[in-house]
Motif scaffolding. Structure first.
Motif, PDB file in Angstrom:
ATOM      1  N   GLY A 162       1.201   9.314  -4.206  1.00 40.20           N
ATOM      2  CA  GLY A 162       0.754   9.058  -5.564  1.00 40.20           C
ATOM      3  C   GLY A 162       1.396   7.856  -6.225  1.00 40.20           C
ATOM      4  N   SER A 163       2.269   7.140  -5.508  1.00 35.45           N
ATOM      5  CA  SER A 163       2.991   6.016  -6.113  1.00 35.45           C
ATOM      6  C   SER A 163       2.158   4.745  -6.161  1.00 35.45           C
ATOM      7  N   GLY A 164       1.164   4.621  -5.267  1.00 37.65           N
ATOM      8  CA  GLY A 164       0.381   3.402  -5.194  1.00 37.65           C
ATOM      9  C   GLY A 164       1.105   2.269  -4.486  1.00 37.65           C
ATOM     10  N   ARG A 165       2.269   2.575  -3.883  1.00 38.90           N
ATOM     11  CA  ARG A 165       3.037   1.531  -3.212  1.00 38.90           C
ATOM     12  C   ARG A 165       2.433   1.220  -1.841  1.00 38.90           C
ATOM     13  N   VAL A 166       3.002   0.208  -1.192  1.00 36.44           N
ATOM     14  CA  VAL A 166       2.403  -0.305   0.038  1.00 36.44           C
ATOM     15  C   VAL A 166       2.307   0.757   1.124  1.00 36.44           C
ATOM     16  N   GLY A 167       3.235   1.704   1.146  1.00 37.40           N
ATOM     17  CA  GLY A 167       3.201   2.740   2.169  1.00 37.40           C
ATOM     18  C   GLY A 167       2.003   3.663   2.060  1.00 37.40           C
ATOM     19  N   ARG A 168       1.406   3.739   0.859  1.00 35.87           N
ATOM     20  CA  ARG A 168       0.238   4.602   0.654  1.00 35.87           C
ATOM     21  C   ARG A 168      -1.061   3.844   0.822  1.00 35.87           C
ATOM     22  N   SER A 169      -0.993   2.537   1.044  1.00 36.30           N
ATOM     23  CA  SER A 169      -2.204   1.754   1.266  1.00 36.30           C
ATOM     24  C   SER A 169      -2.738   2.016   2.669  1.00 36.30           C
ATOM     25  N   ALA A 170      -3.948   1.553   2.929  1.00 33.93           N
ATOM     26  CA  ALA A 170      -4.536   1.726   4.262  1.00 33.93           C
ATOM     27  C   ALA A 170      -3.671   1.037   5.319  1.00 33.93           C
ATOM     28  N   ALA A 171      -3.181  -0.156   4.988  1.00 32.62           N
ATOM     29  CA  ALA A 171      -2.336  -0.878   5.943  1.00 32.62           C
ATOM     30  C   ALA A 171      -1.017  -0.149   6.149  1.00 32.62           C
ATOM     31  N   GLY A 172      -0.492   0.416   5.069  1.00 33.82           N
ATOM     32  CA  GLY A 172       0.751   1.160   5.186  1.00 33.82           C
ATOM     33  C   GLY A 172       0.584   2.404   6.012  1.00 33.82           C
ATOM     34  N   ARG A 173      -0.513   3.126   5.793  1.00 30.96           N
ATOM     35  CA  ARG A 173      -0.763   4.335   6.572  1.00 30.96           C
ATOM     36  C   ARG A 173      -0.929   4.008   8.057  1.00 30.96           C
ATOM     37  N   ALA A 174      -1.419   2.816   8.337  1.00 29.38           N
ATOM     38  CA  ALA A 174      -1.588   2.389   9.728  1.00 29.38           C
ATOM     39  C   ALA A 174      -0.302   1.798  10.300  1.00 29.38           C
ATOM     40  N   LEU A 175       0.742   1.702   9.472  1.00 27.33           N
ATOM     41  CA  LEU A 175       2.039   1.156   9.894  1.00 27.33           C
ATOM     42  C   LEU A 175       1.905  -0.257  10.456  1.00 27.33           C
ATOM     43  N   THR A 176       1.087  -1.085   9.808  1.00 26.97           N
ATOM     44  CA  THR A 176       0.969  -2.471  10.251  1.00 26.97           C
ATOM     45  C   THR A 176       2.269  -3.207   9.974  1.00 26.97           C
ATOM     46  N   GLY A 177       2.524  -4.240  10.759  1.00 29.73           N
ATOM     47  CA  GLY A 177       3.745  -5.010  10.582  1.00 29.73           C
ATOM     48  C   GLY A 177       3.856  -5.631   9.207  1.00 29.73           C
ATOM     49  N   ASP A 178       2.728  -6.137   8.689  1.00 31.46           N
ATOM     50  CA  ASP A 178       2.749  -6.769   7.370  1.00 31.46           C
ATOM     51  C   ASP A 178       3.120  -5.764   6.276  1.00 31.46           C
ATOM     52  N   ALA A 179       2.554  -4.556   6.353  1.00 25.62           N
ATOM     53  CA  ALA A 179       2.834  -3.547   5.331  1.00 25.62           C
ATOM     54  C   ALA A 179       4.298  -3.113   5.381  1.00 25.62           C
ATOM     55  N   VAL A 180       4.807  -2.867   6.581  1.00 23.85           N
ATOM     56  CA  VAL A 180       6.203  -2.442   6.713  1.00 23.85           C
ATOM     57  C   VAL A 180       7.141  -3.554   6.240  1.00 23.85           C
ATOM     58  N   THR A 181       6.837  -4.784   6.626  1.00 23.56           N
ATOM     59  CA  THR A 181       7.657  -5.914   6.202  1.00 23.56           C
ATOM     60  C   THR A 181       7.624  -6.078   4.682  1.00 23.56           C
ATOM     61  N   SER A 182       6.458  -5.866   4.078  1.00 26.73           N
ATOM     62  CA  SER A 182       6.349  -5.971   2.619  1.00 26.73           C
ATOM     63  C   SER A 182       7.257  -4.966   1.929  1.00 26.73           C
ATOM     64  N   ALA A 183       7.330  -3.762   2.473  1.00 35.42           N
ATOM     65  CA  ALA A 183       8.210  -2.744   1.891  1.00 35.42           C
ATOM     66  C   ALA A 183       9.671  -3.156   2.010  1.00 35.42           C
ATOM     67  N   VAL A 184      10.052  -3.707   3.146  1.00 35.33           N
ATOM     68  CA  VAL A 184      11.433  -4.150   3.352  1.00 35.33           C
ATOM     69  C   VAL A 184      11.757  -5.320   2.429  1.00 35.33           C
ATOM     70  N   VAL A 185      10.838  -6.256   2.332  1.00 30.54           N
ATOM     71  CA  VAL A 185      11.048  -7.423   1.454  1.00 30.54           C
ATOM     72  C   VAL A 185      11.244  -6.978   0.012  1.00 30.54           C
ATOM     73  N   ALA A 186      10.424  -6.022  -0.446  1.00 34.83           N
ATOM     74  CA  ALA A 186      10.547  -5.547  -1.824  1.00 34.83           C
ATOM     75  C   ALA A 186      11.923  -4.937  -2.065  1.00 34.83           C
ATOM     76  N   SER A 187      12.417  -4.174  -1.104  1.00 30.70           N
ATOM     77  CA  SER A 187      13.738  -3.564  -1.249  1.00 30.70           C
ATOM     78  C   SER A 187      14.832  -4.622  -1.307  1.00 30.70           C
ATOM     79  N   VAL A 188      14.767  -5.575  -0.403  1.00 31.74           N
ATOM     80  CA  VAL A 188      15.774  -6.645  -0.373  1.00 31.74           C
ATOM     81  C   VAL A 188      15.738  -7.443  -1.671  1.00 31.74           C
TER      82      VAL A 188
END
Length: 232
Positions: A162-188
């Motif tokens: 329910g957060s709407g963050r990248v992990g809940r997007s279609a790309a995030g659910r598919a664990l694509t490299g771009d989605a995972v990297t986007s989550a890491v970049v946001a944290s950093v």
């Protein structure tokens, strides 16, 4: 205000909660808390032959569904959200007797529905835990130098339901490299650079990102290259 955008695709009659003072074009009463648009002209519920209906606010899905099932005539009530630029559902209008019948039905099986909600909640929690673990594993694969606790925290944050963050997007659910990297970049960006302080000092978002881009790249490079020496 009405209409401010394309009306939402709700089935059946639509009733609007206006943001501005509106008056009925037929009886001149107002300002109207609820109105119907007929050929773009506002009319009160009485003039639109809906005045005998009662309002049921959104929130109880079972009661709403059963009220509409019991009601011969019903309407969906919507309100325009300026911030999101879209209409949002506020509730329904149903016959008073239909609402009473629906309430009795809900009371009759309240315990069964409560147990079902608990089962559904446990199922969703288990699914979320598995997905967060998979997201964590993918972070560690792409960034082997990322501390385990940090990788887990990033995964939990990015994949929150329910957060709407990248992990809940279609790309995030598919664990694509771009989605995972986007989550890491946001944290950093937020935890390892002065990005938040720049925003609080009035620096525009794009300029703040430009200023901390090199710092983000340095952290990511360190995490990416950490396991290369032992790989050979």
């Amino acid at each position: 205000m009405v209409p401010r955008a394309t009306p939402p695709p709700f089935a059946g009659l639509l009733v609007f909660q206006p943001l501005r003072r509106r008056y009925c074009a037929e009886c001149r009463r107002g300002p109207l808390p609820l109105l119907v648009l007929e050929d773009g002209t506002p009319r009160c519920l009485d003039c639109a032959d809906l005045g005998h209906l009662v309002f049921l606010a959104s929130g109880d899905t079972a009661l709403t569904r059963r009220s509409r099932e019991e009601s011969t005539l019903s309407a969906v009530v919507v309100r325009f959200n300026r911030r999101r630029s879209r209409y949002e559902r506020q509730g329904v209008l149903v016959e008073e007797a239909a609402l009473a019948r629906a309430e009795r039905r809900c009371l009759a099986d309240a315990e069964a529905r409560r147990r079902r909600r608990m089962r559904d909640a446990r199922r969703r929690a288990a699914q979320d835990a598995l997905f967060a673990q998979a997201f964590t594993t993918e972070i560690v694969r792409l960034f082997p130098g990322c501390p385990a606790g940090r990788a887990r925290a990033i995964a939990l944050h990015a994949s929150e339901r329910g957060s709407g963050r990248v992990g809940r997007s279609a790309a995030g659910r598919a664990l694509t490299g771009d989605a995972v990297t986007s989550a890491v970049v946001a944290s950093v960006r937020h935890l390892d650079t002065p990005y938040d302080r720049l925003l609080m000092s009035g620096v525009p978002r794009h300029e703040a990102r430009r200023r901390i881009a090199a710092s983000v790249a340095t952290v990511l490079r360190g995490w990416s290259e950490a396991g290369l020496g032992s790989a050979g």
